[in-house]
Design a protein around this motif. Structure first.
Motif, PDB file in Angstrom:
ATOM      1  N   GLU A  80      -9.986   5.730  -8.438  1.00  0.00           N
ATOM      2  CA  GLU A  80     -11.000   4.694  -8.402  1.00  0.00           C
ATOM      3  C   GLU A  80     -11.960   4.855  -9.574  1.00  0.00           C
ATOM      4  O   GLU A  80     -12.050   5.907 -10.200  1.00  0.00           O
ATOM      5  CB  GLU A  80     -11.761   4.759  -7.073  1.00  0.00           C
ATOM      6  CG  GLU A  80     -10.892   4.465  -5.889  1.00  0.00           C
ATOM      7  CD  GLU A  80     -11.681   4.464  -4.598  1.00  0.00           C
ATOM      8  OE1 GLU A  80     -12.914   4.596  -4.655  1.00  0.00           O
ATOM      9  OE2 GLU A  80     -11.053   4.345  -3.541  1.00  0.00           O
TER      10      GLU A  80
ATOM     11  N   SER B 117      -6.143   7.798   3.787  1.00  0.00           N
ATOM     12  CA  SER B 117      -6.481   8.652   2.649  1.00  0.00           C
ATOM     13  C   SER B 117      -5.717   9.967   2.647  1.00  0.00           C
ATOM     14  O   SER B 117      -5.532  10.588   1.596  1.00  0.00           O
ATOM     15  CB  SER B 117      -7.982   8.927   2.626  1.00  0.00           C
ATOM     16  OG  SER B 117      -8.387   9.575   3.821  1.00  0.00           O
TER      17      SER B 117
ATOM     18  N   LYS C 131      -7.046   2.147   2.301  1.00  0.00           N
ATOM     19  CA  LYS C 131      -7.042   3.422   1.594  1.00  0.00           C
ATOM     20  C   LYS C 131      -7.892   4.459   2.315  1.00  0.00           C
ATOM     21  O   LYS C 131      -7.569   5.652   2.300  1.00  0.00           O
ATOM     22  CB  LYS C 131      -7.543   3.230   0.161  1.00  0.00           C
ATOM     23  CG  LYS C 131      -6.524   2.610  -0.775  1.00  0.00           C
ATOM     24  CD  LYS C 131      -7.089   2.517  -2.185  1.00  0.00           C
ATOM     25  CE  LYS C 131      -6.061   1.929  -3.146  1.00  0.00           C
ATOM     26  NZ  LYS C 131      -6.601   1.839  -4.519  1.00  0.00           N
ATOM     27  N   SER C 132      -8.983   4.010   2.938  1.00  0.00           N
ATOM     28  CA  SER C 132      -9.823   4.948   3.689  1.00  0.00           C
ATOM     29  C   SER C 132      -9.107   5.436   4.938  1.00  0.00           C
ATOM     30  O   SER C 132      -9.148   6.618   5.269  1.00  0.00           O
ATOM     31  CB  SER C 132     -11.147   4.269   4.072  1.00  0.00           C
ATOM     32  OG  SER C 132     -11.903   3.954   2.939  1.00  0.00           O
TER      33      SER C 132
ATOM     34  N   ARG D  36      -1.335   9.790  -8.456  1.00  0.00           N
ATOM     35  CA  ARG D  36      -2.762  10.009  -8.240  1.00  0.00           C
ATOM     36  C   ARG D  36      -3.590   9.408  -9.381  1.00  0.00           C
ATOM     37  O   ARG D  36      -4.607   8.769  -9.165  1.00  0.00           O
ATOM     38  CB  ARG D  36      -3.055  11.508  -8.127  1.00  0.00           C
ATOM     39  CG  ARG D  36      -4.514  11.829  -7.801  1.00  0.00           C
ATOM     40  CD  ARG D  36      -4.734  13.318  -7.807  1.00  0.00           C
ATOM     41  NE  ARG D  36      -3.883  13.964  -6.823  1.00  0.00           N
ATOM     42  CZ  ARG D  36      -4.210  14.101  -5.544  1.00  0.00           C
ATOM     43  NH1 ARG D  36      -5.336  13.624  -5.102  1.00  0.00           N
ATOM     44  NH2 ARG D  36      -3.381  14.708  -4.709  1.00  0.00           N
TER      45      ARG D  36
ATOM     46  N   TYR E  72       1.698   4.346  -2.848  1.00  0.00           N
ATOM     47  CA  TYR E  72       1.533   5.779  -2.641  1.00  0.00           C
ATOM     48  C   TYR E  72       2.841   6.546  -2.823  1.00  0.00           C
ATOM     49  O   TYR E  72       2.862   7.770  -2.749  1.00  0.00           O
ATOM     50  CB  TYR E  72       1.011   6.052  -1.232  1.00  0.00           C
ATOM     51  CG  TYR E  72      -0.473   5.871  -1.061  1.00  0.00           C
ATOM     52  CD1 TYR E  72      -1.375   6.362  -1.989  1.00  0.00           C
ATOM     53  CD2 TYR E  72      -0.979   5.225   0.065  1.00  0.00           C
ATOM     54  CE1 TYR E  72      -2.734   6.209  -1.815  1.00  0.00           C
ATOM     55  CE2 TYR E  72      -2.343   5.062   0.246  1.00  0.00           C
ATOM     56  CZ  TYR E  72      -3.212   5.562  -0.696  1.00  0.00           C
ATOM     57  OH  TYR E  72      -4.570   5.414  -0.518  1.00  0.00           O
TER      58      TYR E  72
ATOM     59  N   GLU F 250      -2.896  10.823   0.101  1.00  0.00           N
ATOM     60  CA  GLU F 250      -3.153  11.262  -1.266  1.00  0.00           C
ATOM     61  C   GLU F 250      -2.760  12.717  -1.481  1.00  0.00           C
ATOM     62  O   GLU F 250      -2.436  13.134  -2.595  1.00  0.00           O
ATOM     63  CB  GLU F 250      -4.619  11.062  -1.620  1.00  0.00           C
ATOM     64  CG  GLU F 250      -5.028   9.599  -1.689  1.00  0.00           C
ATOM     65  CD  GLU F 250      -6.384   9.412  -2.306  1.00  0.00           C
ATOM     66  OE1 GLU F 250      -6.854  10.342  -2.990  1.00  0.00           O
ATOM     67  OE2 GLU F 250      -6.970   8.347  -2.125  1.00  0.00           O
TER      68      GLU F 250
ATOM     69  N   ILE G 115      -3.977   5.569  -9.193  1.00  0.00           N
ATOM     70  CA  ILE G 115      -4.785   4.952  -8.154  1.00  0.00           C
ATOM     71  C   ILE G 115      -6.206   5.495  -8.114  1.00  0.00           C
ATOM     72  O   ILE G 115      -6.945   5.264  -7.172  1.00  0.00           O
ATOM     73  CB  ILE G 115      -4.139   5.132  -6.765  1.00  0.00           C
ATOM     74  CG1 ILE G 115      -4.148   6.591  -6.342  1.00  0.00           C
ATOM     75  CG2 ILE G 115      -2.767   4.539  -6.727  1.00  0.00           C
ATOM     76  CD1 ILE G 115      -3.750   6.778  -4.902  1.00  0.00           C
TER      77      ILE G 115
ATOM     78  N   LEU H 180       0.823  -1.211   0.000  1.00  0.00           N
ATOM     79  CA  LEU H 180       0.000   0.000   0.000  1.00  0.00           C
ATOM     80  C   LEU H 180       0.855   1.257   0.000  1.00  0.00           C
ATOM     81  O   LEU H 180       0.665   2.155  -0.825  1.00  0.00           O
ATOM     82  CB  LEU H 180      -0.921   0.007   1.219  1.00  0.00           C
ATOM     83  CG  LEU H 180      -1.748   1.281   1.379  1.00  0.00           C
ATOM     84  CD1 LEU H 180      -2.904   1.297   0.391  1.00  0.00           C
ATOM     85  CD2 LEU H 180      -2.255   1.440   2.797  1.00  0.00           C
TER      86      LEU H 180
ATOM     87  N   ILE I 235      -7.714  -3.748   0.965  1.00  0.00           N
ATOM     88  CA  ILE I 235      -7.093  -2.586   0.328  1.00  0.00           C
ATOM     89  C   ILE I 235      -7.977  -1.341   0.393  1.00  0.00           C
ATOM     90  O   ILE I 235      -7.492  -0.235   0.643  1.00  0.00           O
ATOM     91  CB  ILE I 235      -6.692  -2.903  -1.132  1.00  0.00           C
ATOM     92  CG1 ILE I 235      -5.835  -1.764  -1.715  1.00  0.00           C
ATOM     93  CG2 ILE I 235      -7.911  -3.188  -1.984  1.00  0.00           C
ATOM     94  CD1 ILE I 235      -4.502  -1.590  -1.047  1.00  0.00           C
ATOM     95  N   ASN I 236      -9.290  -1.491   0.174  1.00  0.00           N
ATOM     96  CA  ASN I 236     -10.178  -0.330   0.245  1.00  0.00           C
ATOM     97  C   ASN I 236     -10.259   0.224   1.659  1.00  0.00           C
ATOM     98  O   ASN I 236     -10.313   1.438   1.865  1.00  0.00           O
ATOM     99  CB  ASN I 236     -11.573  -0.700  -0.264  1.00  0.00           C
ATOM    100  CG  ASN I 236     -11.626  -0.820  -1.772  1.00  0.00           C
ATOM    101  OD1 ASN I 236     -10.911  -0.117  -2.462  1.00  0.00           O
ATOM    102  ND2 ASN I 236     -12.446  -1.718  -2.265  1.00  0.00           N
TER     103      ASN I 236
END
Length: 230
Positions: free
Chosen positions: A131, A115, A111-112, A126, A23, A118, A129, A19, A107-108
């Protein structure tokens, strides 16, 4: 940005490495907590991810050490614990200034939780990745995507800390979830402006009203108010 991962479990380390490298974050990984502790001053990490269940006694020592300022200024510390923390450990984590707590390597979900990264990555990363922009406009319902109920991540409107939880049911615009932390100093009918629901396939953000909150069982029922555009 530099992330320090502390875990002896290969799956935990590899998922988190994947992850953060995605990023564009520099990653340093240690299997032994005490060795990581010895090197934190030199590493000066921006984020520390610590598997609390592997080090049930020593994670508190590491957090105290980091929050003393030796590990750097404004270091974010996140605990990984697949099972809910005990009430005592939850209170201790808050008192020590733990930034957050996550229960899944999905993974979701990750990411939350992370976040905010980002904001620091390049435009090229950006784009890689982003969505799927073709999500349906309607709010999720139990007859749609929710064969897997998934998770929620919400922001306490009073303390602004993250609280994660597992969704037990999702019927039309009402969600029932068991939280990993107590949702402190809020009550029924309060509005939570930032809630994210996600499972393996979908991710939605919205505001919600607390319909019922049971602090003893850490159960909350939310009524969705407004879905935010992706």
């Amino acid at each position: 940005m530099k992330a320090l991962i502390i875990s002896d479990e290969a799956e935990v380390s590899e998922k988190l490495k994947e992850l953060f490298k995605f990023y564009g974050v520099d990653v340093i990984s240690y299997k032994w907590l005490l060795k990581a502790l010895d090197n934190i001053e030199e590493i000066q990490p921006d984020i520390i991810l610590l598997s609390a269940s592997e080090y049930p006694r020593h994670w508190k020592t590491l957090v105290q050490f980091v929050k003393s300022g030796i590990g750097g200024e404004q270091v974010k510390v996140y605990l990984y614990e697949p099972n809910p923390l005990s009430k005592e450990d939850g209170e201790k984590a808050r008192a020590l200034g733990v930034t957050g707590y996550f229960t899944s390597l999905d993974i979701n979900y990750l990411k939350s939780v992370f976040s905010f990264i980002e904001e620091n990555k390049s435009n090229q990363v950006r784009e890689n990745i982003e969505e799927d922009e073709n999500q349906e406009d309607e709010l999720p319902t139990v007859s749609g995507i929710l064969s897997n109920y998934g998770y929620i991540l919400l922001t306490n409107p009073i303390h602004k800390d993250f609280v994660s939880g597992k969704v037990m049911s999702f019927n039309n615009n009402r969600i029932e979830a068991v939280l990993d932390f107590d949702l402190t100093d809020v009550s029924n009918n309060d509005i939570i402006q930032s809630v994210t629901y996600f499972n393996e396939e979908e991710c939605y953000s919205f505001s919600a009203e607390i319909f019922i909150l049971n602090s003893e069982t850490k159960t909350v029922i939310l009524t969705i108010k407004e879905k935010y555009e992706e």
